[in-house]
Scaffold this active site. Structure first.
Site, mmCIF file in Angstrom:
data_model
loop_
_atom_site.group_PDB
_atom_site.id
_atom_site.type_symbol
_atom_site.label_atom_id
_atom_site.label_comp_id
_atom_site.label_asym_id
_atom_site.label_seq_id
_atom_site.Cartn_x
_atom_site.Cartn_y
_atom_site.Cartn_z
ATOM 1 N N HIS A 78 0.840 -1.194 0.000
ATOM 2 C CA HIS A 78 0.000 0.000 0.000
ATOM 3 C C HIS A 78 0.875 1.244 0.000
ATOM 4 N N ASP A 107 6.322 21.517 -26.763
ATOM 5 C CA ASP A 107 6.217 20.176 -26.182
ATOM 6 C C ASP A 107 7.301 20.087 -25.132
ATOM 7 N N TRP A 143 7.207 0.050 3.777
ATOM 8 C CA TRP A 143 7.655 0.766 2.571
ATOM 9 C C TRP A 143 9.040 1.355 2.807
ATOM 10 N N SER A 171 12.895 5.913 -14.131
ATOM 11 C CA SER A 171 11.811 6.673 -14.745
ATOM 12 C C SER A 171 11.756 8.094 -14.178
ATOM 13 N N TYR A 259 8.634 15.728 0.273
ATOM 14 C CA TYR A 259 8.405 17.067 -0.290
ATOM 15 C C TYR A 259 8.236 16.987 -1.797
ATOM 16 N N SER A 270 -1.446 27.141 -5.556
ATOM 17 C CA SER A 270 -1.076 28.537 -5.807
ATOM 18 C C SER A 270 -1.610 29.026 -7.146
ATOM 19 N N HIS A 304 15.197 12.887 11.361
ATOM 20 C CA HIS A 304 14.052 13.028 12.265
ATOM 21 C C HIS A 304 13.150 11.798 12.186
ATOM 22 N N THR A 330 7.200 27.015 5.228
ATOM 23 C CA THR A 330 5.874 26.446 4.953
ATOM 24 C C THR A 330 4.803 27.391 5.465
ATOM 25 N N ARG A 452 2.131 1.253 14.895
ATOM 26 C CA ARG A 452 1.739 1.039 13.501
ATOM 27 C C ARG A 452 2.171 -0.353 13.073
HETATM 28 C C1 HEA Z 1 0.330 9.107 -0.835
HETATM 29 C C2 HEA Z 1 0.154 8.047 -0.285
HETATM 30 C C3 HEA Z 1 -0.986 7.428 0.466
HETATM 31 C C4 HEA Z 1 -2.350 7.467 0.263
HETATM 32 C C5 HEA Z 1 -3.118 8.219 -0.795
HETATM 33 C C6 HEA Z 1 -2.907 6.627 1.281
HETATM 34 C C7 HEA Z 1 -4.278 6.383 1.413
HETATM 35 C C8 HEA Z 1 -4.814 5.653 2.447
HETATM 36 N N1 HEA Z 1 -4.128 5.011 3.457
HETATM 37 FE FE1 HEA Z 1 -2.139 4.866 3.657
HETATM 38 N N2 HEA Z 1 -0.174 4.757 3.841
HETATM 39 C C9 HEA Z 1 0.771 5.403 3.091
HETATM 40 C C10 HEA Z 1 0.518 6.268 2.059
HETATM 41 C C11 HEA Z 1 -0.742 6.569 1.584
HETATM 42 N N3 HEA Z 1 -1.919 6.097 2.081
HETATM 43 C C12 HEA Z 1 2.113 5.058 3.520
HETATM 44 C C13 HEA Z 1 3.424 5.559 2.933
HETATM 45 C C14 HEA Z 1 1.953 4.179 4.572
HETATM 46 C C15 HEA Z 1 3.042 3.518 5.416
HETATM 47 C C16 HEA Z 1 3.251 2.107 4.963
HETATM 48 C C17 HEA Z 1 4.178 1.430 5.911
HETATM 49 O O1 HEA Z 1 3.925 1.486 7.134
HETATM 50 O O2 HEA Z 1 5.183 0.874 5.440
HETATM 51 C C18 HEA Z 1 0.509 4.013 4.758
HETATM 52 C C19 HEA Z 1 -0.035 3.217 5.747
HETATM 53 C C20 HEA Z 1 -1.389 3.176 6.028
HETATM 54 C C21 HEA Z 1 -1.940 2.584 7.199
HETATM 55 C C22 HEA Z 1 -1.146 1.959 8.346
HETATM 56 C C23 HEA Z 1 -0.929 0.515 8.060
HETATM 57 C C24 HEA Z 1 -0.113 -0.083 9.177
HETATM 58 O O3 HEA Z 1 0.640 0.664 9.827
HETATM 59 O O4 HEA Z 1 -0.250 -1.292 9.380
HETATM 60 C C25 HEA Z 1 -3.300 2.714 7.097
HETATM 61 C C26 HEA Z 1 -4.258 2.241 8.112
HETATM 62 O O5 HEA Z 1 -5.326 2.733 8.227
HETATM 63 C C27 HEA Z 1 -3.579 3.412 5.867
HETATM 64 C C28 HEA Z 1 -4.833 3.736 5.418
HETATM 65 C C29 HEA Z 1 -5.064 4.462 4.262
HETATM 66 C C30 HEA Z 1 -6.400 4.733 3.763
HETATM 67 C C31 HEA Z 1 -7.688 4.291 4.392
HETATM 68 C C32 HEA Z 1 -6.233 5.482 2.632
HETATM 69 C C33 HEA Z 1 -7.345 5.981 1.749
HETATM 70 O O6 HEA Z 1 -7.095 7.312 1.346
HETATM 71 C C34 HEA Z 1 -7.445 5.102 0.524
HETATM 72 C C35 HEA Z 1 -8.687 5.440 -0.222
HETATM 73 C C36 HEA Z 1 -9.294 4.181 -0.765
HETATM 74 C C37 HEA Z 1 -9.436 3.982 -2.067
HETATM 75 C C38 HEA Z 1 -8.999 4.978 -3.048
HETATM 76 C C39 HEA Z 1 -10.028 2.710 -2.558
HETATM 77 C C40 HEA Z 1 -10.693 2.858 -3.904
HETATM 78 C C41 HEA Z 1 -11.080 1.523 -4.382
HETATM 79 C C42 HEA Z 1 -12.276 0.961 -4.066
HETATM 80 C C43 HEA Z 1 -13.326 1.662 -3.298
HETATM 81 C C44 HEA Z 1 -12.585 -0.428 -4.453
HETATM 82 C C45 HEA Z 1 -13.328 -0.454 -5.763
HETATM 83 C C46 HEA Z 1 -12.365 -0.959 -6.775
HETATM 84 C C47 HEA Z 1 -12.550 -0.836 -8.096
HETATM 85 C C48 HEA Z 1 -13.699 -0.102 -8.673
HETATM 86 C C49 HEA Z 1 -11.522 -1.417 -9.053
HETATM 87 N N4 HEA Z 1 -2.389 3.678 5.228
HETATM 88 C C1 HEA Z 2 3.727 15.157 1.832
HETATM 89 C C2 HEA Z 2 4.392 14.571 2.740
HETATM 90 C C3 HEA Z 2 4.883 15.132 4.036
HETATM 91 C C4 HEA Z 2 5.025 16.437 4.448
HETATM 92 C C5 HEA Z 2 4.732 17.712 3.687
HETATM 93 C C6 HEA Z 2 5.545 16.366 5.797
HETATM 94 C C7 HEA Z 2 5.842 17.499 6.540
HETATM 95 C C8 HEA Z 2 6.490 17.455 7.748
HETATM 96 N N1 HEA Z 2 6.816 16.315 8.467
HETATM 97 FE FE1 HEA Z 2 6.389 14.417 7.959
HETATM 98 N N2 HEA Z 2 6.206 12.529 7.317
HETATM 99 C C9 HEA Z 2 5.701 12.105 6.107
HETATM 100 C C10 HEA Z 2 5.262 12.910 5.086
HETATM 101 C C11 HEA Z 2 5.287 14.301 5.142
HETATM 102 N N3 HEA Z 2 5.688 15.069 6.195
HETATM 103 C C12 HEA Z 2 5.678 10.668 6.034
HETATM 104 C C13 HEA Z 2 5.198 9.830 4.849
HETATM 105 C C14 HEA Z 2 6.180 10.206 7.232
HETATM 106 C C15 HEA Z 2 6.307 8.765 7.733
HETATM 107 C C16 HEA Z 2 7.316 7.961 7.026
HETATM 108 C C17 HEA Z 2 7.269 6.570 7.608
HETATM 109 O O1 HEA Z 2 7.858 6.363 8.694
HETATM 110 O O2 HEA Z 2 6.572 5.700 7.016
HETATM 111 C C18 HEA Z 2 6.512 11.404 8.009
HETATM 112 C C19 HEA Z 2 7.089 11.341 9.266
HETATM 113 C C20 HEA Z 2 7.561 12.458 9.922
HETATM 114 C C21 HEA Z 2 8.419 12.381 11.079
HETATM 115 C C22 HEA Z 2 8.936 11.096 11.745
HETATM 116 C C23 HEA Z 2 7.949 10.628 12.758
HETATM 117 C C24 HEA Z 2 8.384 9.313 13.310
HETATM 118 O O3 HEA Z 2 8.447 8.316 12.557
HETATM 119 O O4 HEA Z 2 8.684 9.269 14.518
HETATM 120 C C25 HEA Z 2 8.666 13.676 11.455
HETATM 121 C C26 HEA Z 2 9.505 14.060 12.617
HETATM 122 O O5 HEA Z 2 10.020 15.124 12.702
HETATM 123 C C27 HEA Z 2 7.992 14.545 10.501
HETATM 124 C C28 HEA Z 2 8.023 15.921 10.546
HETATM 125 C C29 HEA Z 2 7.476 16.731 9.565
HETATM 126 C C30 HEA Z 2 7.558 18.189 9.600
HETATM 127 C C31 HEA Z 2 8.172 19.036 10.678
HETATM 128 C C32 HEA Z 2 6.943 18.621 8.464
HETATM 129 C C33 HEA Z 2 6.821 20.074 8.031
HETATM 130 O O6 HEA Z 2 7.130 20.198 6.659
HETATM 131 C C34 HEA Z 2 5.452 20.632 8.303
HETATM 132 C C35 HEA Z 2 5.472 22.134 8.165
HETATM 133 C C36 HEA Z 2 4.094 22.735 8.161
HETATM 134 C C37 HEA Z 2 3.516 23.378 9.224
HETATM 135 C C38 HEA Z 2 4.230 23.511 10.519
HETATM 136 C C39 HEA Z 2 2.120 23.919 9.152
HETATM 137 C C40 HEA Z 2 2.006 25.279 8.490
HETATM 138 C C41 HEA Z 2 2.838 26.302 9.186
HETATM 139 C C42 HEA Z 2 2.308 27.395 9.812
HETATM 140 C C43 HEA Z 2 0.850 27.651 9.861
HETATM 141 C C44 HEA Z 2 3.264 28.387 10.374
HETATM 142 C C45 HEA Z 2 3.189 28.538 11.867
HETATM 143 C C46 HEA Z 2 3.413 27.223 12.572
HETATM 144 C C47 HEA Z 2 4.314 27.055 13.575
HETATM 145 C C48 HEA Z 2 5.334 28.079 13.919
HETATM 146 C C49 HEA Z 2 4.284 25.777 14.379
HETATM 147 N N4 HEA Z 2 7.327 13.776 9.594
HETATM 148 CU CU LIG Z 3 10.603 13.517 7.051
#
Ligand code: HEA
Ligand code: HEA
Ligand SMILES: [Cu+2]
Ligand code: CUA
Lengths: 533, 305, 421
Positions: A78, A107, A143, A171, A259, A270, A304, A330, A452
């Site tokens: 997933h 293009d 993942w 790719s 990012y 934007s 982090h 941000t 998790r």
């Molecule tokens: C951009 C990425 C992305 C997106 C879009 C999503 C979307 C969703 N994710 Fe997930 N998720 C991740 C990235 C993302 N996730 C990642 C990186 C992890 C960590 C993996 C790891 O731990 O290694 C994670 C892990 C993760 C967990 C934790 C699993 C675990 O720790 O064991 C869960 C649990 O609730 C979850 C839930 C969901 C759900 C409910 C959605 C929903 O938004 C999904 C929406 C559902 C659909 C879009 C289904 C559509 C299809 C149908 C309705 C069926 C019909 C079919 C046909 C018609 C062919 N995700």
């Molecule tokens: C699109 C993807 C995305 C984005 C944009 C971010 C944004 C940020 N993430 Fe996240 N992060 C993930 C995707 C993302 N993350 C994923 C996939 C994981 C899990 C990976 C895995 O383990 O599977 C993860 C996990 C993750 C961790 C590790 C947690 C853990 O495993 O223990 C941390 C820890 O620092 C972190 C921090 C942040 C921070 C500080 C930002 C910052 O960029 C956020 C900045 C934005 C704001 C703060 C809000 C707007 C700001 C304001 C309104 C200004 C005023 C606010 C203040 C002064 C507070 N992220």
């Molecule tokens: Cu990070």
């Protein structure tokens, strides 16, 4: 020679070729963009179905439908599929469709390479998904595929998984080379860098991120391959290596990666917010600088994700401070979006609704991110559902909503027909409610201590998981509605005007709807009205 | 009718091509084939290379015709200046991505040398690791005595240099000389064609290719020496691992580079390249310089320091 | 802010009906003060609404300690308490910022709608404003970084510990080794999930500590600085007890040291928090904190029992004794992979029933059980089980599931084999 010229001349002015080869052999940025978008949506459904398997199993305590080893494969695939197969290709698809039109290019700079970048994806995806059906099961190590679970203790299918990652990386690298070359080399006369639409800017910077980190990911999986098959010691302390070394290399890729998924979404929002506020984007320059500094910072915050591996104190502090810094640029973006809406004249068509939801929910995800950045607190948050909640808030109503908003916004330009506004609004509200019901409760299960990647949990987490699962199915099926809306628009939507939205500015709106197969055969005139000035 | 190459007011877009999708197919076949092969070996089953070879052949044939097509178009004067600039951008950023690929392995090397080895050896912030788990492991680089020699066979000896005084009898040093020279010669070849001096082009380019081959032969001997005489292999711990992955991938790139230069040489003899239009050659030489720079870093961080 | 550890008082003292912890000692009850437990109770008669409302309240900067299961536990160590305060501080700050930001946005969406005839202004820059909203967040961040740094530095203040325990993660159980001053092991035992498979597969009602109960918990004295050397045997694991506010990855071949001082006697539960394969969700952690005297009593009792078990190595057993003992060991140690019915989960976890090894020459069988199979999940149980247990389980495997070899395996056979290596 004239023969060749003739050929190219024809190909130049006539429409698309007929039949399947149009799609297989195409070098047209619109065809390729379309391929990317349909591919990513299909994969999104597959990855979504895996998510629904996860949520179904977690609906109640106890093992319901799947066995733990299969559950781990679902979680892993997933995550992988959504990141590499759904979000990233969708963003590249948008870049293909929009960047050339926005900068007045004929293009993409390297059209054949462009075709290659896409056609690698289906093969990679097939290899990745096929691992699930192999003897011993598919990847089951998350993942983030931490060693040694992903090396010494991995199933045989891991070899194919590694090669799939290589392909995906190749790719992305070719794709970003193409985008950089296009933006730096193909802009119409007068389209200076600081006149470019913000979407183009965010993609330019994203492309650099990709170029810098994708090869590092390739290196990481290559070392895995060697540890598995050639008995090297990279991630094995018995030979002087260190499993933690894998995490450093992975996250040097992994953090910029997140990012990579959000910056183009920033760009989309934007573009959309000014249109429906009927007001120029506030603080264009600072927006550009903010994106640049986010990109820069993303290279020095990776650990982090590794606060609990036992880094020396100095390391912990360094990565905590740098991570916190990201909140500043941000924040600038968030504030600029709001100031753009301020004293505007707003209407709330579907793209605007998704963009507004993006700003709010992404910010919430950002807040939880900031909390995670506080090292001592992260010891309690790490690897709990609080993290899952965080990253779904930034990824689903963040990256994904950005993509959906973009599709609603530019679809009329792409296919020359409007989508059904009422259905669009319905889709928005279902998604908005669904996404919050799914992921908001996960903050609580996380804080209460639910780890998790577990197929079963102790009783005190039951209620929140049930709620979360209900939300997931609501959200999931409302995406089927999205599919329906898009098809309905393409098949029989109302014809769209060239400008489509009365507040819209930019070169793409100066060409007819649907945009001709070759948008610009001659460099267009860049007027102040259509470029930021 | 207008010709894009002259008329700047017209954009040029290349014809569509069948090549890319078949490249993708070829690569996929090649990799799946390799996967089967590796897994069969690991599982101790007998195996076949058919799929990988098929993939390789598809890949080579398609790439050949693809480049051939581009070259023809170029001779036909179809691509305009803008398209040529795109090739330049493309090549430079491709090389940048290659740099990052090597950066990953150098990162691994530095991490092991400065952190993990000393921790496992009982030094530094996490010295407790060594004290408690690996009491008899001495931190040193190159690591010739592994923490657990039963799992990772100790190399008899490392490839490290014994100090500048010994360089004259130290093959990696001579390999450095060879590559640095080849960088110069390829540059002469390039300036040669720019000055319409085709003799210089052919002469210097041939020399460059020869030097590339020579480097590979020496490197081949080094590997033989390491495996057969020093007992330094991929599975002799972190030193062997980093040594072979860095030099190995570099060697692989040298092979590619030499092959590309060979192609340019053939083209040169076929009369390709003009004083004002020789990007094929120039790109190849850039690639060669890059391979050269990587080696210099290797020489210092892997062999000398 | 309130430091109440459990939603509802007055509470009855917990008694461990059949909880696998009981065998350890008889005098548990008075200290059985435990989060998971009261959460479970609340949960059983599900006060769901209250919880959701509480949830809303919490996030809109509402009451912090509505109920434990909504928020991070305050815990029972200085560290966990200060982490909790830190957590609440950031949470409140974020909530305030959120209110301001979303407030402004909401107002604008309400007041500047086209439908109410709003005319669009054309301003698109305001340097002063942009400087302000770069500076202000920076100040806020510093305000967060200062306390965060302080807590982190406290956490890293290792040394002058009262006792040291090695914590070693295995797929999928924990091993605790009590160490003397020069890190020699004085007492060592394994700690594995005690929840019966029937509860997991919904064949019987789930107990209140479902998935959070182990056969042998880690036992430590009250108010003493306990240092843990965390490492792993196979893959990554992570040792986490929320109430102590510490979490550390267990990394094979690497040692992490952490410490805690529990200020309140009781039973505290946690889980493995690093994906470690199939049963990652099923390797809980239970720590019992006892007053010094009771701890000492427990410790001496344990070490004698430990010595006795070691002594069994020199005995010989009757075949049925071996089968009985072997079955216990098998279900405790082997069944997670090879399954209780010996069928395994091929190809990853091969079957014992009719397997070449379990029906073939015995030395090969002893060898794979004792030394394991490198590169697979088959561990070297020679370091985990004593000669008697090894003999029993091997004998069992060679005579159960329809396997019937004609040999009887005694502890001495194991000792001879390992001596021969
Ligand atoms: C951009 C990425 C992305 C997106 C879009 C999503 C979307 C969703 N994710 Fe997930 N998720 C991740 C990235 C993302 N996730 C990642 C990186 C992890 C960590 C993996 C790891 O731990 O290694 C994670 C892990 C993760 C967990 C934790 C699993 C675990 O720790 O064991 C869960 C649990 O609730 C979850 C839930 C969901 C759900 C409910 C959605 C929903 O938004 C999904 C929406 C559902 C659909 C879009 C289904 C559509 C299809 C149908 C309705 C069926 C019909 C079919 C046909 C018609 C062919 N995700
Ligand atoms: C699109 C993807 C995305 C984005 C944009 C971010 C944004 C940020 N993430 Fe996240 N992060 C993930 C995707 C993302 N993350 C994923 C996939 C994981 C899990 C990976 C895995 O383990 O599977 C993860 C996990 C993750 C961790 C590790 C947690 C853990 O495993 O223990 C941390 C820890 O620092 C972190 C921090 C942040 C921070 C500080 C930002 C910052 O960029 C956020 C900045 C934005 C704001 C703060 C809000 C707007 C700001 C304001 C309104 C200004 C005023 C606010 C203040 C002064 C507070 N992220
Ligand atoms: Cu990070
Ligand atoms: Cu052990 Cu997860």
């Amino acid at each position: 020679m004239s023969a060749v010229l003739e050929a190219h001349h024809d190909d130049h002015h006539h429409g698309p070729a007929k039949g399947i080869t149009r799609w297989l052999f195409t070098t047209n940025h619109k065809d390729i963009g379309t391929l990317y978008l349909w591919f990513s949506f299909t994969v999104f459904l597959i990855g979504g179905m895996m998510a629904l398997v996860i949520r179904a199993e977690l609906f109640q305590p106890g093992l319901q439908f799947v066995q733990p080893e299969f559950f781990n494969q679902m979680t892993t695939n997933h995550g992988l599929i959504m990141v590499f197969g759904a979000i990233m290709p969708a963003m590249v698809g948008l870049a293909n469709w929009l960047v050339p039109m926005m900068i007045g290019a004929p293009d993409m700079a390297l059209p054949r390479l462009n075709n290659l970048s896409f056609w690698i994806l289906p093969f990679a995806a097939m290899i990745l998904v096929s691992t699930l059906f192999m003897e011993g099961g598919g990847p089951n190590f998350g993942w983030t595929f931490y060693a040694p679970l992903s090396t010494t203790f991995a199933p045989p299918s891991t070899t194919y998984f590694i090669f799939a990652i290589h392909l995906l990386g190749a790719s992305s690298i070719m794709g970003s080379i193409n985008i950089i070359a296009t933006i730096l080399n193909m802009r119409a006369p007068g389209m200076t860098l600081m006149k470019m639409p913000l979407f183009v800017w965010t993609w330019l910077i994203t492309a650099y991120l990709l170029l810098a980190v994708m090869p590092v990911l390739a290196g990481a999986v290559t070392m895995m391959l060697f540890d598995i098959h050639f008995h090297t010691a990279f991630f094995n302390a018995a030979g002087g290596g260190d499993p933690v070394m894998f995490q450093h290399i992975f996250w040097f890729f992994g953090h910029p990666e997140v990012y990579i998924m959000i910056l183009p979404a920033f760009g989309v929002v934007s573009q959309i917010i000014p249109t429906f506020s009927r007001k120029p984007l506030f603080g264009y320059d600072s927006m550009v600088y903010a994106v640049a500094s986010i990109a820069f910072l993303s290279f020095i915050v990776w650990a982090h994700h590794m606060f609990t591996v036992g880094m020396p104190l100095a390391g912990q502090l360094f990565f905590m401070y740098t991570t916190m810094l990201i909140a500043i640029p941000t924040g600038v973006k968030v504030f600029n979006w709001i100031s753009t809406m301020w004293r505007g004249s707003m209407t709330f068509e579907t793209p605007m609704l998704f963009s507004i939801a993006f700003v709010i929910l992404f910010t919430i995800g950002g807040f939880s991110g900031l909390m995670l950045a506080i090292t001592p607190a992260d010891f309690q948050y790490h690897d709990t559902y609080f993290v899952v909640a965080h990253f779904h808030y930034v990824l689903v109503p963040g990256a994904l909503f950005g993509i959906i908003a973009a599709v609603y916004y530019w679809l009329p330009k792409w296919c020359g027909r409007m989508y059904d506004e009422n259905l669009g609004k319905l889709h928005f509200w279902l998604s908005f409610i669904g996404v919050n019901v799914t992921f908001f409760p996960q903050h609580f299960s996380g804080l209460a201590g639910m780890p998790r990647r577990i197929p079963d949990y102790s009783l005190q987490f039951a209620d929140f998981n049930m709620l979360s699962s209900v939300g997931a199915f609501i959200f999931g099926f409302s995406q089927i509605l999205f599919l329906f809306i898009v098809i309905k628009a393409i098949k029989g939507g109302q014809p769209a005007t060239d400008r489509v939205w009365d507040g819209a500015h930019g070169l793409e709106w100066t060409v007819p709807s649907p945009a001709p197969y070759h948008t610009f055969t001659h460099p267009p005139k860049v007027t102040d009205a259509e470029a930021h000035s | 009718m207008a010709n894009a190459a002259e008329d700047k007011s017209i954009y040029y877009v290349p014809e569509r091509g069948w090549y890319p999708v078949f490249v993708a197919l070829g690569v996929a076949m090649l990799l799946v084939g390799l996967g089967n092969w590796l897994n069969d070996i690991k599982a101790g089953q007998d195996t076949t290379h058919v799929l990988s070879w098929l993939g390789f052949i598809v890949l080579s044939v398609v790439l050949f015709s693809w480049f051939n097509k581009v070259i023809q178009e170029n001779h036909a004067g179809i691509p305009n200046a803008q398209v040529k600039r795109s090739f330049v951008w493309g090549m430079s950023w491709f090389i940048f991505s290659e740099v990052m690929f090597f950066a990953a392995f150098f990162g691994a090397l530095f991490y092991a040398r400065t952190l993990s080895v000393s921790w496992i050896g009982g030094e530094g912030d996490k010295g407790i690791t060594g004290e408690y788990l690996w009491p008899d492991f001495k931190p040193e680089w190159p690591v010739v005595n592994n923490p657990d020699p039963t799992v990772f066979k100790n190399p008899g000896e490392s490839m490290a240099s014994q100090g500048i005084s010994t360089w004259l009898s130290y093959l990696p040093f001579w390999n450095t000389v060879i590559l640095l020279t080849s960088s110069v010669t390829v540059h002469f070849a390039h300036t040669g064609v720019k000055n319409n001096n085709r003799a210089a082009l052919k002469g210097w380019l041939s020399l460059t290719v020869l030097l590339g081959v020579l480097f590979l032969l020496v490197q081949g001997y080094e590997y033989y020496h390491a495996y057969e005489e020093l007992g330094l292999t991929l599975n002799s711990g972190i030193y062997g691992s980093t040594f072979f992955i860095l030099t190995g991938f570099h060697g692989f790139h040298v092979t590619l580079g030499t092959f590309i230069l060979l192609m340019q040489l053939i083209r040169a003899f076929r009369g390709h390249f003009k004083a004002d239009d020789q990007f094929g050659l120039e790109a190849a030489s850039w690639y060669w310089h890059f391979v050269d720079v990587v080696w210099v870093c290797l020489f210092f961080f892997v062999y000398v320091l | 802010m309130a430091r109440k550890r459990c939603g509802h008082v007055p509470r009855t003292l917990v008694t461990f009906h059949g909880d696998a912890v009981a065998p350890q000692t008889s005098t548990v009850a008075p200290y059985g003060f435990d989060t998971a437990d009261c959460e479970a109770k609340e949960n059983v008669n599900g006060k769901f609404l209250t919880r959701v409302i509480g949830g809303a309240a919490l996030t809109t900067a509402g009451l912090a300690s509505v109920a434990d299961e909504l928020n991070m536990p305050v815990g029972v160590t200085q560290i966990s308490a200060s982490v909790y305060d830190l957590h609440m501080l950031i949470l409140y700050i974020c909530c305030v910022i959120g209110v301001v930001v979303f407030g402004a946005m909401g107002y604008s969406m309400y007041a500047h709608r086209k439908s109410v005839g709003a005319k669009a202004a054309q301003f698109h820059e305001n340097t002063r404003l942009e400087i302000v909203w770069t500076i202000v967040p920076s100040i806020i961040l510093i305000a967060m970084a200062v306390p965060a740094t302080r807590v982190l530095v406290d956490m890293y203040d290792t040394g002058d510990e009262d006792m040291t325990v090695e914590v070693r993660g295995y797929q999928w159980k924990w091993q605790y080794k009590y160490l003397d001053d020069n890190l020699g092991s004085t007492l060592s035992f394994f700690s594995a999930l005690a929840t019966p498979q029937d509860e997991i597969h919904n064949r019987s009602v789930k107990g209140e500590h479902y998935l959070l109960e182990v056969d042998n918990p880690l036992v430590v004295p009250l108010g003493k600085k306990v240092k843990l050397l965390v490492t792993a045997n196979d893959v990554l694991h992570a040792w986490w007890v929320p109430d102590f506010g510490i979490k550390r990855d267990a990394i094979p071949g690497i040692v992490n040291d952490i410490w805690f001082i529990a200020d309140k006697a009781g039973i505290y539960r946690g889980q493995c928090t690093e994906l470690c394969g199939k049963d990652h969700g099923f390797m809980p952690i239970v720590v019992r904190v006892l007053p010094q005297d009771e701890y000492d009593a427990w410790y001496s009792a344990q070490s004698t029992a430990f010595a006795e078990r070691e002594a069994m190595a020199s005995q010989t057993f009757a075949a049925d004794e071996l089968m009985a003992m072997g079955e216990q060991v098998y279900n405790k140690t082997c069944a997670t992979c090879h399954q209780a019915n010996g069928q395994g989960i091929p190809p990853v976890f091969p079957a014992i029933a009719g397997s070449a090894i379990a029906t073939g020459p015995r030395d090969a069988h002893i060898s794979i059980v004792y030394a394991g199979k490198p590169g697979t999940a088959m561990q070297a149980f020679g370091t985990q089980l004593n000669a008697a247990e090894l003999a029993a389980v091997i004998h069992y495997q060679r005579h159960a599931f329809g396997n019937s070899t004609d040999d009887v395996t005694q502890p001495v056979d194991i000792l001879n084999w390992s001596a021969a290596q």
